[in-house]
Design a protein around this motif. Structure first.
Motif, short mmCIF file in Angstrom:
data_model
loop_
_atom_site.label_atom_id
_atom_site.label_comp_id
_atom_site.label_asym_id
_atom_site.label_seq_id
_atom_site.Cartn_x
_atom_site.Cartn_y
_atom_site.Cartn_z
N ARG A 20 0.82 -1.22 0.00
CA ARG A 20 0.00 0.00 0.00
C ARG A 20 0.86 1.27 0.00
N LEU A 21 2.06 1.20 0.58
CA LEU A 21 2.94 2.36 0.57
C LEU A 21 3.42 2.69 -0.84
N PHE A 22 3.69 1.65 -1.62
CA PHE A 22 4.23 1.87 -2.96
C PHE A 22 3.17 1.89 -4.05
N ASP A 23 1.97 1.42 -3.74
CA ASP A 23 0.90 1.41 -4.73
C ASP A 23 -0.44 1.50 -3.98
N PRO A 24 -1.16 2.62 -4.13
CA PRO A 24 -2.41 2.78 -3.38
C PRO A 24 -3.49 1.78 -3.76
N ALA A 46 -11.32 -1.75 11.19
CA ALA A 46 -11.05 -0.35 10.84
C ALA A 46 -9.55 -0.07 10.76
N LEU A 47 -8.73 -0.92 11.39
CA LEU A 47 -7.28 -0.76 11.29
C LEU A 47 -6.79 -0.89 9.86
N LEU A 48 -7.57 -1.57 9.03
CA LEU A 48 -7.17 -1.77 7.63
C LEU A 48 -7.82 -0.76 6.69
N ASP A 49 -8.60 0.15 7.24
CA ASP A 49 -9.29 1.15 6.41
C ASP A 49 -8.40 2.38 6.27
N PRO A 50 -7.84 2.64 5.08
CA PRO A 50 -6.95 3.79 4.90
C PRO A 50 -7.64 5.12 5.18
N GLY A 51 -8.96 5.15 5.09
CA GLY A 51 -9.70 6.39 5.31
C GLY A 51 -10.01 6.67 6.76
N ALA A 52 -9.71 5.72 7.64
CA ALA A 52 -10.01 5.89 9.07
C ALA A 52 -8.79 6.44 9.79
N SER A 53 -8.95 7.56 10.47
CA SER A 53 -7.84 8.12 11.25
C SER A 53 -7.64 7.29 12.51
N LEU A 97 -0.41 2.87 11.88
CA LEU A 97 0.27 4.15 12.08
C LEU A 97 1.13 4.52 10.87
N LEU A 98 1.94 3.60 10.43
CA LEU A 98 2.88 3.89 9.34
C LEU A 98 2.15 4.18 8.03
N LEU A 99 1.09 3.44 7.76
CA LEU A 99 0.35 3.64 6.52
C LEU A 99 -0.36 4.99 6.52
N ASN A 100 -0.97 5.35 7.64
CA ASN A 100 -1.68 6.63 7.71
C ASN A 100 -0.73 7.81 7.57
N VAL A 101 0.48 7.69 8.08
CA VAL A 101 1.41 8.82 8.08
C VAL A 101 2.19 8.92 6.77
N PHE A 102 2.57 7.79 6.19
CA PHE A 102 3.46 7.85 5.04
C PHE A 102 2.79 7.59 3.70
N SER A 103 1.53 7.18 3.70
CA SER A 103 0.79 7.03 2.44
C SER A 103 -0.18 8.21 2.33
N THR A 104 0.25 9.26 1.62
CA THR A 104 -0.52 10.51 1.61
C THR A 104 -1.17 10.81 0.27
N ALA A 115 -5.12 18.30 9.01
CA ALA A 115 -5.36 18.15 10.44
C ALA A 115 -5.37 16.68 10.83
N ARG A 116 -5.96 15.85 9.98
CA ARG A 116 -5.99 14.42 10.27
C ARG A 116 -4.57 13.85 10.23
N TRP A 117 -3.78 14.25 9.22
CA TRP A 117 -2.41 13.75 9.14
C TRP A 117 -1.60 14.18 10.37
N GLN A 118 -1.77 15.42 10.79
CA GLN A 118 -1.02 15.89 11.96
C GLN A 118 -1.40 15.09 13.20
N SER A 119 -2.67 14.75 13.31
CA SER A 119 -3.12 13.93 14.44
C SER A 119 -2.50 12.54 14.37
N ASP A 120 -2.53 11.93 13.18
CA ASP A 120 -1.94 10.60 13.02
C ASP A 120 -0.44 10.63 13.28
N ALA A 121 0.23 11.70 12.81
CA ALA A 121 1.67 11.84 13.08
C ALA A 121 1.92 11.94 14.57
N GLY A 122 1.00 12.61 15.27
CA GLY A 122 1.12 12.69 16.72
C GLY A 122 1.04 11.32 17.38
N TRP A 123 0.15 10.47 16.88
CA TRP A 123 0.06 9.11 17.42
C TRP A 123 1.34 8.32 17.12
#
Length: 443
Positions: A20-24, A46-53, A97-104, A115-123
């Protein structure tokens, strides 16, 4: 279940993460296998849902908040058998965590997405045991040396900010309110402030002010830990109980010990000196405001304002690129200073030195801090000659490669070697090191 089975489950989760990091686009087999693993170990799909923060996952499953905290910090070697089931669970949470932060993704970024990315980066920072902003070069001295991870997170955030229609977002108070100030965002605001007006400009100023206040609070704590000068033994100590030097009093009166009575007779009390010398000191801060030094500009203007608030410290602030500007009249308010800077351009250190040298009144009581990468515009030799003359006059000269929260620095090797030979090696780029150097000289 065998060890091999647990290893296979972890591999499925990590292969899905890499895919998922290299191909959405979803890889159906990996998605199905990962879902089966997650559900079997009792974690929400929901851990596998890319749209869920991460916030949304934790809101629905609050018990996971504790698991995310410190999730990716190093663990001691187990005394017995490894907990394979726990390793699979950590792999599922870490992957989220890694997918939410690095797959943008790509395309325009909204205020909500940032705002969502900043929150995920905080986690993610919490999972690594770092303070908020600690891996993004934020929050001044409260941040940590995040190494490569820190630089990477900062770069991701900077790219997201670049993809925003920032002017449109700032013009809408509701959208602007969703922005969280960070170094990447402040840099963009400072670069674009000349193109803003009305509500957009007011919102930009509000974000800059919030960031300045947050960083100042952290740095002020660091500075206040300093003493306020060497002890002045020419002034008699104040004879109050809190200053009583009990150890010295006992030692000096040991000759009065009575073995028969098992009693110590005290002829004289000894007190600690608490009065400290406050020789007036002058601090001259020269900051390179070229494009590569934005975080240094922000941190140093805030730091200069804090030292300017100390008694007996006379602070002067100069910023330069191809021109120099004396920002001393506004040094007590870093917000005003930042609004008067123009980021970008080249480096012409001799122009700044020509403005700084006349400010030296008493060399022995002066420290000059020069923050730059020292990549000069074909004028390296003249700048170094000026620095050498200042140093030999008795001024304490402190060259700093950069002043960041992550400690990253890059310095022209030509200058680095000459500073070392001069006996004034370049201070590490971590802002805590500069705070320590200044406290040592000024207090």
């Amino acid at each position: 279940m065998t060890d091999a089975d647990y290893d296979n489950r972890r591999q499925v989760l990590y292969w899905r993460l890499l895919a998922r990091l290299f191909d959405p686009e979803e890889q159906a087999a990996l998605e199905a296998a990962s879902l089966a693993v997650v559900e079997d170990i009792g974690l929400p799909s929901a851990l596998l849902d890319p749209g869920a923060s991460v916030d949304s996952v934790v809101q629905r499953h609050p018990e996971l908040a504790e698991e995310f905290d410190g999730l990716m910090t190093p663990e001691p070697e187990p005394d017995g058998a490894r907990d394979r089931a726990a390793e699979v669970r950590r792999a599922a949470l870490a992957s989220k965590l890694l997918l939410n932060v690095f797959s943008t993704g790509s395309g325009t970024v909204s205020a909500g997405q940032l705002a969502r990315w900043q929150s995920d980066a905080g986690w993610l920072e919490r999972s690594l045991g770092c303070p908020p902003g600690g891996l993004r070069g934020d929050r001044g001295a409260g941040a940590v040396d995040g190494g490569g991870a820190g630089l990477e997170l900062g770069a991701v955030e900077a790219e997201l900010v670049r993809r925003m229609h920032l002017r449109e977002v700032l013009a809408d108070p509701a959208l602007a309110a969703r922005l969280t100030p960070s170094m990447s965002l402040i840099e963009q605001l400072l670069r674009d402030k000349g193109n803003l007006s009305g509500i957009a400009l007011a919102n930009a100023k509000s974000l800059i002010r919030r960031y300045v206040d947050e960083v100042a609070q952290v740095l002020r704590t660091q500075v206040e830990k300093a003493t306020v000068g060497e002890l002045d033994r020419s002034v008699p100590p104040k004879r109050v109980f809190r200053n009583l030097d009990l150890d010295r009093t006992i030692w000096k009166n040991l000759t009065n010990w009575s073995p028969e009575e098992e009693r110590l007779y005290v002829d004289r009390l000894y007190y600690r000196h608490t009065v400290r010398r406050t020789t007036p000191q002058r601090l001259i801060v020269v900051v390179d405001q070229s494009g590569s030094m934005v975080d240094s500009m922000v941190n140093c203007t805030i730091l200069a304002s804090i030292f300017a608030g100390l008694p007996k410290v006379d602070v002067h602030l100069i910023a330069y690129d191809t021109r120099a500007i004396d920002l001393t009249p506004w040094v007590h308010d870093p917000f005003d200073v930042l609004l008067r800077t123009n980021l970008g351009g080249g480096n012409d250190g001799p122009v700044a030195m020509a403005m700084a040298r006349p400010k030296i009144a008493e060399p022995k009581n002066t420290v000059m801090v020069w923050i730059s990468d020292f990549y000069e515009f074909d004028r390296s030799q003249p700048l170094f000659e000026g620095i050498e003359a200042v140093h030999r006059s008795g001024v304490r000269f402190i060259p700093v490669g950069s002043v960041t929260s992550s400690g990253r620095q890059e310095v022209n090797p030509w200058f680095r070697e000459r500073f070392k030979a001069l006996g004034t090696p370049v201070v590490s780029g971590h802002i805590n090191k500069l705070v320590h150097e200044l406290k040592t000289f000024l207090t």
